[in-house]
Scaffold this motif. Structure first.
Motif, PDB file in Angstrom:
ATOM      1  N   ILE A   1      54.574  65.522  -0.729  1.00 10.66           N
ATOM      2  CA  ILE A   1      54.042  66.600  -1.612  1.00 10.66           C
ATOM      3  C   ILE A   1      54.333  66.227  -3.256  1.00 10.66           C
ATOM      4  N   TRP A   2      55.645  65.514  -3.339  1.00  7.55           N
ATOM      5  CA  TRP A   2      56.115  65.387  -4.887  1.00  7.55           C
ATOM      6  C   TRP A   2      55.698  63.922  -5.403  1.00  7.55           C
ATOM      7  N   LEU A   3      55.601  62.914  -4.849  1.00 11.18           N
ATOM      8  CA  LEU A   3      55.505  61.534  -5.363  1.00 11.18           C
ATOM      9  C   LEU A   3      54.193  61.658  -6.030  1.00 11.18           C
ATOM     10  N   PRO A   4      52.967  62.429  -5.688  1.00  8.44           N
ATOM     11  CA  PRO A   4      51.888  62.367  -6.513  1.00  8.44           C
ATOM     12  C   PRO A   4      51.904  63.462  -7.821  1.00  8.44           C
ATOM     13  N   LEU A   5      52.969  64.453  -7.657  1.00  6.72           N
ATOM     14  CA  LEU A   5      53.165  65.435  -8.566  1.00  6.72           C
ATOM     15  C   LEU A   5      54.400  64.809  -9.594  1.00  6.72           C
ATOM     16  N   ALA A   6      54.897  63.746  -9.478  1.00  5.95           N
ATOM     17  CA  ALA A   6      55.804  63.065 -10.460  1.00  5.95           C
ATOM     18  C   ALA A   6      55.519  63.247 -11.866  1.00  5.95           C
ATOM     19  N   ALA A   7      54.255  62.756 -12.168  1.00  2.00           N
ATOM     20  CA  ALA A   7      54.064  62.758 -13.782  1.00  2.00           C
ATOM     21  C   ALA A   7      53.715  64.158 -13.975  1.00  2.00           C
ATOM     22  N   PRO A   8      52.915  65.128 -13.244  1.00  2.00           N
ATOM     23  CA  PRO A   8      52.856  66.321 -13.949  1.00  2.00           C
ATOM     24  C   PRO A   8      54.354  67.166 -14.000  1.00  2.00           C
ATOM     25  N   LEU A   9      54.936  66.978 -13.065  1.00  2.00           N
ATOM     26  CA  LEU A   9      56.386  67.647 -12.857  1.00  2.00           C
ATOM     27  C   LEU A   9      57.178  67.169 -14.187  1.00  2.00           C
ATOM     28  N   SER A  10      57.100  65.735 -14.443  1.00  2.00           N
ATOM     29  CA  SER A  10      57.797  65.090 -15.569  1.00  2.00           C
ATOM     30  C   SER A  10      57.389  65.816 -16.896  1.00  2.00           C
ATOM     31  N   ARG A  11      55.961  66.056 -17.010  1.00  2.00           N
ATOM     32  CA  ARG A  11      55.594  66.710 -18.388  1.00  2.00           C
ATOM     33  C   ARG A  11      55.872  68.054 -18.514  1.00  2.00           C
ATOM     34  N   PHE A  12      55.858  68.753 -17.217  1.00  2.00           N
ATOM     35  CA  PHE A  12      56.394  70.213 -17.159  1.00  2.00           C
ATOM     36  C   PHE A  12      57.751  70.396 -17.626  1.00  2.00           C
ATOM     37  N   LEU A  13      58.744  69.565 -17.395  1.00  2.00           N
ATOM     38  CA  LEU A  13      60.145  69.770 -17.396  1.00  2.00           C
ATOM     39  C   LEU A  13      60.276  69.421 -18.781  1.00  2.00           C
ATOM     40  N   THR A  14      59.548  68.357 -19.244  1.00  2.00           N
ATOM     41  CA  THR A  14      59.949  67.932 -20.795  1.00  2.00           C
ATOM     42  C   THR A  14      59.304  68.906 -21.659  1.00  2.00           C
ATOM     43  N   ALA A  15      58.285  69.785 -21.453  1.00  2.00           N
ATOM     44  CA  ALA A  15      57.973  70.784 -22.170  1.00  2.00           C
ATOM     45  C   ALA A  15      58.534  72.103 -22.231  1.00  2.00           C
ATOM     46  N   ARG A  16      59.321  72.491 -20.867  1.00  2.00           N
ATOM     47  CA  ARG A  16      60.108  73.442 -20.600  1.00  2.00           C
ATOM     48  C   ARG A  16      61.370  73.558 -20.886  1.00  2.00           C
ATOM     49  N   ILE A  17      62.152  72.457 -20.581  1.00  2.00           N
ATOM     50  CA  ILE A  17      63.419  72.305 -20.613  1.00  2.00           C
ATOM     51  C   ILE A  17      63.923  71.600 -21.949  1.00  2.00           C
ATOM     52  N   ALA A  18      64.157  72.314 -23.155  1.00  2.00           N
ATOM     53  CA  ALA A  18      64.496  71.831 -24.442  1.00  2.00           C
ATOM     54  C   ALA A  18      65.829  72.857 -24.896  1.00  2.00           C
ATOM     55  N   GLY A  19      65.079  73.745 -25.906  1.00  2.00           N
ATOM     56  CA  GLY A  19      65.766  74.804 -26.411  1.00  2.00           C
ATOM     57  C   GLY A  19      67.240  74.364 -26.676  1.00  2.00           C
ATOM     58  N   SER A  20      68.427  74.965 -26.356  1.00  2.00           N
ATOM     59  CA  SER A  20      69.827  74.854 -26.873  1.00  2.00           C
ATOM     60  C   SER A  20      70.119  73.425 -26.433  1.00  2.00           C
ATOM     61  N   TRP A  21      69.251  72.669 -25.488  1.00  2.00           N
ATOM     62  CA  TRP A  21      69.997  71.388 -25.198  1.00  2.00           C
ATOM     63  C   TRP A  21      69.232  70.216 -25.936  1.00  2.00           C
ATOM     64  N   ARG A  22      68.307  70.652 -26.460  1.00  2.00           N
ATOM     65  CA  ARG A  22      67.704  69.506 -27.764  1.00  2.00           C
ATOM     66  C   ARG A  22      68.436  69.187 -28.719  1.00  2.00           C
ATOM     67  N   PRO A  23      69.580  69.892 -29.324  1.00  2.00           N
ATOM     68  CA  PRO A  23      70.489  69.199 -30.486  1.00  2.00           C
ATOM     69  C   PRO A  23      71.382  68.353 -29.698  1.00  2.00           C
ATOM     70  N   GLN A  24      71.592  68.325 -28.334  1.00  2.00           N
ATOM     71  CA  GLN A  24      72.679  67.513 -27.662  1.00  2.00           C
ATOM     72  C   GLN A  24      72.122  66.135 -27.701  1.00  2.00           C
ATOM     73  N   GLU A  25      70.939  65.883 -27.726  1.00  2.00           N
ATOM     74  CA  GLU A  25      70.197  64.884 -27.334  1.00  2.00           C
ATOM     75  C   GLU A  25      70.060  63.955 -28.637  1.00  2.00           C
ATOM     76  N   ASP A  26      70.505  62.672 -28.760  1.00  2.00           N
ATOM     77  CA  ASP A  26      70.785  61.922 -29.907  1.00  2.00           C
ATOM     78  C   ASP A  26      69.266  60.987 -29.812  1.00  2.00           C
ATOM     79  N   GLU A  27      68.402  61.149 -30.698  1.00  2.00           N
ATOM     80  CA  GLU A  27      67.330  60.458 -30.716  1.00  2.00           C
ATOM     81  C   GLU A  27      67.498  59.298 -31.846  1.00  2.00           C
ATOM     82  N   GLY A  28      68.534  59.112 -32.574  1.00  2.00           N
ATOM     83  CA  GLY A  28      68.612  58.151 -33.465  1.00  2.00           C
ATOM     84  C   GLY A  28      69.344  56.965 -33.009  1.00  2.00           C
ATOM     85  N   ALA A  29      69.764  56.190 -34.143  1.00  2.00           N
ATOM     86  CA  ALA A  29      70.476  55.010 -33.932  1.00  2.00           C
ATOM     87  C   ALA A  29      71.792  54.786 -32.959  1.00  2.00           C
ATOM     88  N   ASP A  30      72.347  55.937 -32.933  1.00  2.00           N
ATOM     89  CA  ASP A  30      73.750  55.881 -32.160  1.00  2.00           C
ATOM     90  C   ASP A  30      73.473  56.129 -30.681  1.00  2.00           C
TER      91      ASP A  30
END
Length: 578
Positions: free
Chosen positions: A327-356
């Motif tokens: 069921i889920w192996l063919p849906l891995a890419a769509p699920l990844s995109r869905f979670l990336t788009a939906r799960i951010a909000g208050s967690w986004r500042p905790q993610e360090d995108e910089g050189a550290d």
């Protein structure tokens, strides 16, 4: 009554401890034999089926789904894999657990003590490392079945007092209660294979008691089995508390994939039980035919009662995870995109995108090959900062930009801090005494490499100081001298970049190129010194400028030496680990 409860609790604790410890020993033995090469495949493929296969192998090597899940979260936290790859790995990890559960269905309890004895002898008296690791694995194998036997014996008072079991199984809420019990058991022991082992021990003891029991029917035990799968999500959730946004998305994926699949199968409990029963008998018949054709051994009677149920439990686990994969192996890419788009909000500042960003993670200590690989990545990151320092020093010296000197000082502190963190990480890894000979050599080489990187940063800082002196004292340099320094500088920068590439990509060809070009640089700096002496004899060189010129040559030549040292370790690492 107190004595009965004591025997039950002590038996459960000791049996479960031996069971889990046995799998842990088997995992360490397999890891040492395998040499920790899985990370190379992860970096070179994005095919969902292959990535899922790697997750399957991770479970077999670690011999534990919990440890494999923690390793998966470590890979995501260090950004060594993408979320889509993480979902595929997760499916492979869950599927790999079925092999371990099938292993515990065999009646090998009578040979458990023999396995412990043989394993101890190989580990204690084996002269070769691989022989010792094999002994470690066999010893763990024996402890698994001793633990299973201990659990079975401990279940005796529990089975004797299950007077309420028929009423319980006839209760409409029983499937949900069993599901929650399986979930809770796995959440507590952090190991769903151990949870299933407890169920198998209970089934064996019910059979030994000789009492007819509704628990000796597949529909009665399936809810518990399905709950154990969801319980592993608790392990992932706890591990991701301090993780970055990718690990949190992976935890959501784990809950979503496991929860939806197991709850759907719980709703379809009757049809699911019939499919499992049919598949178990078909597998038994296929194995029987194989025995007759290959080994000329009679297949024997089809299993019934507890022996059949134990095999059905393993088959149910396999089918559950196969359904999950389909069921889920063919849906891995769509699920990844869905979670990336939906799960951010208050967690986004905790993610360090910089050189550290850091690759180092203590979760990799259980897999030394992976730990050494992430250290290499972190060293390459420090090396890139040191190369940036060389670039800013060049800008400051050749273009007279004083602002570049401030950037050098900030980056030098960063490199020093990274050197300390990497050295501490490698020291902690070494102290665990689980490295193979080749891994130990490579670890020692990495300690030298990070020191070489730190020295390159120091030399870049010195060049920055020369640039500042050139600006403040307004030292004159001829165009010929500046051209010579520019040529040398470009060649040194080039081999530093190539040295980092050789280390990161395990490329022996690039490593050899670095060492060859370092010899060319030695010749160039000798010619430059001779040219400088000639200019001094002709009175064409300002004394203060001459000192800075010679110091620049010396520092750049030392940077080239450090780059060559890094290339040597990269070349040795390729020979040792690949």
């Amino acid at each position: 009554m107190a004595s009965v409860m004591q025997d039950l609790l002590f038996g459960l604790a000791g049996g479960l401890g031996l069971f889990i410890f046995g799998f842990s020993l088997m995992g360490q033995g397999f890891q040492n034999i395998a040499g920790g090469k899985i990370h190379h495949f992860l970096e070179r493929t994005s095919n969902p089926l292959i990535v899922m296969g790697i997750g399957f192998l991770m479970t077999l090597i670690l011999q534990e789904t919990g440890a494999a899940t923690l390793l998966l979260l470590g890979l995501l936290s260090s950004r060594l894999i993408r979320l889509e790859q993480g979902i595929c790995l997760m499916l492979g990890i869950n599927l790999g657990a079925t092999v371990l559960i099938h292993l515990t269905t065999f009646s090998l309890g009578n040979y458990a003590l023999l396995a412990v004895g043989v394993g101890f002898l190989l580990y204690s008296f084996g002269k070769k490392r691989n022989t010792q690791y094999l002994g470690w694995t066999i010893l763990g194998f024996g402890l698994v079945f001793i633990g299973l036997n201990t659990l079975t014996t401990a279940m005796k008072p529990l089975v004797a007092n299950l007077l309420w079991q028929r009423t319980l199984t006839q209760n409409p809420a029983f499937p949900l209660a069993g599901y929650f019990l399986g979930f809770l058991t796995t959440a507590l022991v952090q190991n769903n294979v151990a949870s299933v082992g407890v169920l198998q021990a209970l089934v064996r003891q019910v059979a030994l008691s000789g009492q007819g029991s509704p628990f000796l029917h597949l529909p009665a035990v399936l809810p518990y089995l399905l709950g154990t799968g969801l319980g592993l999500s608790v392990t992932a959730t706890i591990a991701a508390v301090n993780g970055n946004i990718q690990t949190k998305r992976a935890v959501w994926a784990h809950w979503l994939i496991t929860g939806t699949t197991t709850l759907c199968l719980l709703v379809l409990l009757g049809p699911f039980a019939r499919v499992v029963h049919w598949a178990t008998l078909q597998l038994w018949r296929v194995i029987g035919v194989g025995k007759e054709l290959i080994l000329s051994v009679p297949a024997g009677l089809e299993p019934t009662g507890a022996p059949l149920l134990i095999k059905e439990i393993a088959m149910a686990h396999t089918i559950t995870n196969l359904v999950m994969v389909l069921i889920w192996l063919p849906l891995a890419a769509p699920l990844s995109r869905f979670l990336t788009a939906r799960i951010a909000g208050s967690w986004r500042p905790q993610e360090d995108e910089g050189a550290d960003q850091e690759y180092l993670n203590e979760r990799f200590f259980t897999t030394p090959g992976m730990a050494l690989r992430v250290v290499t990545k972190e060293i390459v990151r420090a090396g890139q900062i040191a190369i940036d320092m060389l670039y800013f020093a060049k800008v400051a010296f050749f273009k007279g930009q004083s602002s570049a000197i401030e950037c050098i000082e900030k980056k030098e502190d960063t490199v020093d801090e990274l050197r300390n963190k990497i050295t501490l990480y490698l020291t902690n890894l070494l102290s665990r005494n689980i490295l193979t000979v080749s891994e130990s050599r490579y670890l020692a080489g990495l300690i030298h490499v990070i020191n070489d990187v730190e020295r390159i940063a120091d030399h870049a800082e010195h060049v920055g100081e020369f640039a500042q002196a050139k600006l403040e004292e307004k030292l004159p340099f001829s165009q010929l001298a500046m051209d010579e320094l520019g040529l040398l500088y470009d060649k040194v920068m080039d081999i530093c970049k190539k040295a980092m590439t050789a280390l990161e990509e395990d490329d022996p060809i690039i490593a050899k190129q670095v060492m060859e070009r370092e010899m060319v640089i030695d010749k160039i700096q000798e010619e430059m010194r001779q040219n400088h002496i000639n200019r001094l004899n002709q009175g064409r060189c300002w004394p203060g400028s001459g000192i800075v010129y010679l110091e620049m040559i010396a520092n750049l030549e030392r940077v080239a030496d450090h780059a060559a040292n890094i290339a040597e370790v990269a070349l040795a690492g390729k020979e040792e680990l690949i």
